[in-house]
Design a protein around this motif. Structure first.
Motif, mmCIF file in Angstrom:
data_model
loop_
_atom_site.group_PDB
_atom_site.id
_atom_site.type_symbol
_atom_site.label_atom_id
_atom_site.label_comp_id
_atom_site.label_asym_id
_atom_site.label_seq_id
_atom_site.Cartn_x
_atom_site.Cartn_y
_atom_site.Cartn_z
ATOM 1 N N ILE A 404 0.822 -1.334 -0.163
ATOM 2 C CA ILE A 404 0.200 -0.308 -0.242
ATOM 3 C C ILE A 404 1.457 1.337 -0.144
ATOM 4 C CG2 ILE A 404 -1.840 1.160 1.392
ATOM 5 C CD1 ILE A 404 -2.758 -1.393 2.767
ATOM 6 N N PRO A 405 0.579 2.421 -0.459
ATOM 7 C CA PRO A 405 1.575 3.436 -1.280
ATOM 8 C C PRO A 405 0.949 4.197 0.162
ATOM 9 C CG PRO A 405 -0.373 2.902 -2.761
ATOM 10 C CD PRO A 405 -0.007 2.151 -2.325
ATOM 11 N N HIS A 406 1.391 5.432 0.288
ATOM 12 C CA HIS A 406 1.102 6.679 1.351
ATOM 13 C C HIS A 406 0.724 7.671 0.669
ATOM 14 C CE1 HIS A 406 -0.742 3.513 4.064
ATOM 15 N NE2 HIS A 406 -0.107 3.258 4.144
ATOM 16 N N THR A 407 0.861 8.758 1.009
ATOM 17 C CA THR A 407 0.926 9.832 0.306
ATOM 18 C C THR A 407 1.367 10.865 1.851
ATOM 19 O OG1 THR A 407 -1.226 10.810 0.598
ATOM 20 C CG2 THR A 407 0.573 10.288 -1.364
ATOM 21 N N PHE A 408 2.221 11.747 2.330
ATOM 22 C CA PHE A 408 2.287 12.381 3.385
ATOM 23 C C PHE A 408 1.932 13.495 2.771
ATOM 24 C CE2 PHE A 408 4.119 13.884 7.069
ATOM 25 C CZ PHE A 408 4.150 13.029 8.560
ATOM 26 N N HIS A 460 -1.392 14.527 7.596
ATOM 27 C CA HIS A 460 -2.498 12.827 7.241
ATOM 28 C C HIS A 460 -1.477 12.805 6.115
ATOM 29 C CE1 HIS A 460 -4.921 15.411 4.786
ATOM 30 N NE2 HIS A 460 -4.611 16.075 5.292
ATOM 31 N N CYS A 461 -2.032 10.924 5.889
ATOM 32 C CA CYS A 461 -2.027 10.461 4.600
ATOM 33 C C CYS A 461 -2.915 11.450 4.064
ATOM 34 C CB CYS A 461 -2.248 9.074 4.105
ATOM 35 S SG CYS A 461 -2.436 7.660 3.312
ATOM 36 N N HIS A 462 -2.242 11.443 2.484
ATOM 37 C CA HIS A 462 -4.095 12.242 1.541
ATOM 38 C C HIS A 462 -4.414 11.352 0.822
ATOM 39 C CE1 HIS A 462 -5.637 15.984 -0.404
ATOM 40 N NE2 HIS A 462 -5.222 16.881 1.004
ATOM 41 N N LEU A 463 -4.059 9.900 1.223
ATOM 42 C CA LEU A 463 -5.031 9.451 0.798
ATOM 43 C C LEU A 463 -6.631 9.049 1.114
ATOM 44 C CD1 LEU A 463 -2.728 6.213 -0.727
ATOM 45 C CD2 LEU A 463 -3.844 8.121 -2.609
ATOM 46 N N MET A 464 -7.552 10.101 0.451
ATOM 47 C CA MET A 464 -8.521 10.758 2.072
ATOM 48 C C MET A 464 -9.745 8.931 2.669
ATOM 49 S SD MET A 464 -9.872 14.080 0.748
ATOM 50 C CE MET A 464 -9.211 15.259 0.286
ATOM 51 N N GLY A 465 -9.219 8.131 1.914
ATOM 52 C CA GLY A 465 -9.797 7.106 2.450
ATOM 53 C C GLY A 465 -8.765 6.856 3.436
ATOM 54 N N HIS A 466 -8.027 6.874 3.613
ATOM 55 C CA HIS A 466 -6.926 6.299 4.516
ATOM 56 C C HIS A 466 -6.643 7.431 5.674
ATOM 57 C CE1 HIS A 466 -3.714 4.228 1.779
ATOM 58 N NE2 HIS A 466 -4.938 3.628 1.544
ATOM 59 N N SER A 467 -6.951 8.346 5.464
ATOM 60 C CA SER A 467 -7.241 9.797 6.683
ATOM 61 C C SER A 467 -8.579 9.515 7.251
ATOM 62 C CB SER A 467 -7.072 10.749 6.114
ATOM 63 O OG SER A 467 -7.630 11.128 4.676
ATOM 64 N N GLY A 470 -8.000 6.783 9.736
ATOM 65 C CA GLY A 470 -7.321 7.095 11.404
ATOM 66 C C GLY A 470 -5.749 8.204 10.531
ATOM 67 N N MET A 471 -5.432 7.905 9.441
ATOM 68 C CA MET A 471 -3.685 7.764 9.285
ATOM 69 C C MET A 471 -3.952 9.717 9.009
ATOM 70 S SD MET A 471 -1.739 5.845 6.471
ATOM 71 C CE MET A 471 -1.908 4.933 7.289
ATOM 72 N N MET A 472 -4.289 9.798 10.893
ATOM 73 C CA MET A 472 -3.788 12.102 10.724
ATOM 74 C C MET A 472 -4.091 11.838 11.710
ATOM 75 S SD MET A 472 -6.901 14.896 9.072
ATOM 76 C CE MET A 472 -8.246 13.789 9.046
#
Ligand code: C2O
Ligand code: CU
Ligand code: CU
Length: 479
Positions: A404-408, A460-467, A470-472
């Motif tokens: 899974i890639p993330h963006t920060f 946060h991660c800017h894949l908004m499904g991830h943010s 919780g990824m924020m």
């Protein structure tokens, strides 16, 4: 609610085509390619209107925007109910200049809470669109943007707590362009030759409505829109154009752009401003929320030529054809890109007073996306940088198992990329950034200075499904 289904749906297979096992990849594509077919190059490219201030006095411009529902024609001949700033999708562009003060009164006529975030904006905490600062239905809120930053292409979008993916997917996204004198001096293509291209993934039902949430096995829309239309065309002259590319996707709509004429883009800017020098490149990869400012020169194309903007990232069933440029007449003017753009101050690691670590990971057992083992809690402060100091943040993506890639993305501060797994960044990432892709197994080191404002901001991660899952987390800049 973060359920197993939506965690898997929005994340676990997300993004990285190359890292997915073949059978998963086929499954994802098969599940995703389900929107109605759209004709190629049948609709003209719309350009979001530039919003006029209601009044201006001295160095202040005052704008009013209403967030409301409206019907839009996105797929030809069909109607889509959207949630738009001023009822349009993408919303109206705000164009301002460094040093001007912008006040925006945002009225919420939607049935849900919203929060308006100026992505990339160096703004006071109370105007950042923090998830704790919602605009309730029927209410309004004033946002103050001091524009203490150089020329750049920003965007504003929704940030309501746990709803940012839905609210932006239904349309709450728009551009915010800052100009300055250093940019003017470069005499880049301007006016009608300076065109924003907002690229966004969406899926549709047969009746034309947006399909959200997506089905199991889908992580992004299978239709790629440019300025709110699928596969549009744009008539151009035989000359250089400036395109402001924004990947405004809500979910995992990565793109990897090229031109089928074989010509190169000349990249002149990234998220946070101009590069020091132009950089010629055949491909422009953009993760969701990243921007690239590019020059494309059609002066060597004959009248009648058709140049297709292609996207090599078609994992989710997207058509590789994004839009077409039709060269229809000789140029009335020209322009060349100067060899040097603007001086970019390099932040030095020796100036850093502290290094922090951030581990991004899917917690499959808990069915959530975490930063340092925690999900977002707006009442918890995770880090407290001091005003006036410089810090290095080491961001690691632990999601090698699922690829899974993330963006920060950091609010408030622009940063520079020091290195990716120890290697210095390429020219596209050599300038100011506010969003950086972090691939599975990578550690990206970024450096930033906490300059102007104290208070609470998210990262946060800017894949908004991830943010959304919780990824924020939250920083509080303190004195
Ligand atoms: Cu586009 Cu929290 O940001
Ligand atoms: Cu932001
Ligand atoms: Cu992520």
């Amino acid at each position: 609610m973060v359920t197993r289904r939506n965690v898997l749906q929005l994340g676990a297979l997300a993004g990285a085509a190359v890292l997915l096992p073949a059978e998963r990849l086929t499954g994802a594509v098969a599940a995703a390619a389900s929107s109605p077919a759209v004709p190629a190059f049948a609709v003209p490219l719309p350009i979001p209107p530039v919003l006029r201030p209601r009044w201006s006095a001295g160095d202040t411009d005052y704008y009013e925007i209403t967030m409301r529902e409206a019907d839009a024609e996105i797929l030809p001949g069909k109607t889509t109910r959207i949630w738009g700033y001023q009822g349009i999708f993408p919303g109206p562009t705000i164009r301002t200049r460094t040093g001007r003060h912008v006040i925006v009164r945002q009225r919420n006529q939607l049935g849900v809470d919203t929060a308006v975030h100026l992505h990339g904006g160096n703004v006071p905490a109370g105007s950042d669109g923090h998830p704790n600062d919602p605009v309730r239905p029927g209410r309004s809120r004033f946002y103050f943007y001091p524009n203490r930053q150089p020329a750049t292409t920003l965007w504003y979008h929704d940030h309501a707590h746990h709803q940012e993916h839905r609210n932006t997917y239904f349309g709450l996204t728009a551009l915010y362009v800052v100009g300055d004198e250093a940019e003017d001096r470069l005499r880049l293509p301007s006016g009608v030759y300076d065109i924003p291209l907002v690229i966004q993934d969406r899926s549709f039902n047969d009746d034309g409505s947006f399909r959200f949430p997506l089905n199991e096995g889908e992580f992004a829309g299978d239709i790629t829109l440019v300025n709110g239309r699928p596969k549009p065309f744009l008539q151009v002259e035989q000359r250089a154009y400036r395109f402001r590319l924004l990947n405004g996707s809500s979910l995992d709509g990565f793109v990897d752009l090229s031109l089928d004429s074989g010509q190169q883009f000349v990249q002149i800017g990234s998220d946070g401003g101009m590069l020091a020098a132009p950089h010629a490149t055949s491909t422009v990869p953009l993760a969701p929320a990243e921007r690239a400012d590019v020059i494309v020169d059609f002066s060597r194309q004959p009248v009648g030529a058709q140049v297709v903007l292609k996207n090599a990232f078609t994992l989710f069933g997207n058509d590789p054809d994004v839009m077409r440029f039709d060269v229809v007449r000789p140029a009335t003017g020209g322009g060349r890109v100067p060899a040097a753009l603007v001086p970019v101050e390099r932040l030095s690691p020796t100036a850093s007073s502290r290094t922090r670590q951030f581990k991004l990971a899917l917690n499959l057992a808990a069915e959530r996306f975490e930063i340092n083992g925690k999900v977002f809690d707006p009442s918890r402060v995770d880090v407290r940088p001091r005003l006036g100091t410089t810090e290095i943040w080491e961001v690691t993506n632990l999601d090698t198992a699922f690829g899974i890639p993330h963006t920060f993305h950091t609010h408030l501060v622009r940063f520079q990329v020091l290195d990716r797994n120890g290697r210095p960044p390429g020219p596209a990432e050599s300038g100011w950034k506010d969003t950086v892709q972090v691939n599975p197994g990578e550690t990206v080191r970024i450096i930033m200075r906490f300059g102007d404002f104290t208070g609470r901001y998210t990262y946060h991660c800017h894949l908004m499904g991830h943010s959304t899952a919780g990824m924020m987390a939250q920083m509080e800049v303190v004195r």
